[in-house]
Design a protein around this motif. Structure first.
Motif, PDB file in Angstrom:
ATOM      1  N   ALA A 163       0.835  -1.207   0.000  1.00  0.00           N
ATOM      2  CA  ALA A 163       0.000   0.000   0.000  1.00  0.00           C
ATOM      3  C   ALA A 163       0.866   1.252   0.000  1.00  0.00           C
ATOM      4  CB  ALA A 163      -0.937  -0.001   1.204  1.00  0.00           C
ATOM      5  N   ALA A 212       2.493   1.660  -3.418  1.00  0.00           N
ATOM      6  CA  ALA A 212       1.514   2.151  -4.395  1.00  0.00           C
ATOM      7  C   ALA A 212       1.251   3.648  -4.185  1.00  0.00           C
ATOM      8  CB  ALA A 212       0.215   1.357  -4.287  1.00  0.00           C
ATOM      9  N   THR A 213       1.199   4.069  -2.929  1.00  0.00           N
ATOM     10  CA  THR A 213       1.011   5.489  -2.634  1.00  0.00           C
ATOM     11  C   THR A 213       2.197   6.295  -3.139  1.00  0.00           C
ATOM     12  OG1 THR A 213      -0.149   4.842  -0.604  1.00  0.00           O
ATOM     13  CG2 THR A 213       0.461   7.154  -0.829  1.00  0.00           C
ATOM     14  N   HIS A 222      -4.738   4.714  -2.130  1.00  0.00           N
ATOM     15  CA  HIS A 222      -3.755   3.772  -1.589  1.00  0.00           C
ATOM     16  C   HIS A 222      -3.438   4.066  -0.121  1.00  0.00           C
ATOM     17  CE1 HIS A 222      -3.342   1.935  -5.443  1.00  0.00           C
ATOM     18  NE2 HIS A 222      -2.864   3.016  -6.006  1.00  0.00           N
TER      19      HIS A 222
END
Length: 214
Positions: free
Chosen positions: A109, A112-113, A128
């Motif tokens: 996560a 992805a952020t 995300h």
């Protein structure tokens, strides 16, 4: 997720995911005839799905306009943060050492952020980041809490949509998510809980400011 969901439940979950992903925004109409075609479902099934979203606080019926994605009120935003603070802080307080799977999900996560921020896709940054906080609640290993918090996340997305400058609103949070994650990896629950508490205080403050009218 249970495999025996009704079609209406599946459609409601997909529409909720569209809200979390920023594809359905406050004020957008959910047109019944279009959804019937999109999902190859009956009108009754679509109505049942939209009713579920209404129960989750994500849609409302507007006379002469039909079902629309909701715009939250200030007091509802405050309540969302009461729930968020309760669940996330409790999850950290009762968590044990992170498993390899939990670490992977949180790291994914955050990665992805990071990628979304590098691309300046601020809508995806928010999505995300919310996924990271879903993983925090996931530390409780409760499918019921996981599902409930997904509804909370969808409402948070509707809050974020009120920000006039997405970049300014979303920029501060990635580094703080990384800090919380690092403390969880170190199994320093008191410090992780304190960092998260300060995070939520600041997030609530700037979110409520979006709903302050002159």
């Amino acid at each position: 997720m249970a495999l025996n969901l009704s079609l209406a439940d599946q459609i409601a979950l997909e529409l909720r995911a569209d809200i979390i992903g920023g594809r359905l925004l406050p004020g957008m109409a959910l047109v019944e005839v279009e959804l019937v075609k999109r999902y190859n479902a009956s009108r009754n099934t679509i109505r049942e799905a939209l009713h579920r979203l209404g129960q989750e606080g994500l849609t409302r019926y507007v006379r002469n306009k039909g079902v629309m994605v909701r715009r939250l009120e200030r007091e509802e935003v405050r309540d969302v943060f009461v729930v968020r603070r309760t669940l996330e802080l409790q999850a950290i307080a009762q968590s044990g050492a992170l498993t390899a799977d939990q670490c992977e999900r949180m790291q994914n996560a955050i990665d992805a952020t990071t990628l979304a921020r590098e691309r300046e896709d601020w809508r995806a940054v928010a999505t995300h980041s919310l996924a990271f906080h879903q993983q925090i609640v996931g530390l409780m290993r409760s499918p019921l809490f996981d599902d409930f918090f997904a509804q909370v996340i969808a409402q948070l997305r509707l809050v974020f949509c009120a920000a006039p400058d997405e970049q300014r609103f979303q920029s501060p949070w990635l580094e703080r998510d990384r800090e919380i994650y690092a403390l969880l990896v170190q199994a320093d629950k008191p410090a992780a809980g304190q960092a998260l508490s300060l995070y939520l205080d600041d997030s609530e403050r700037v979110s409520l400011a979006l709903f302050t009218h002159p």
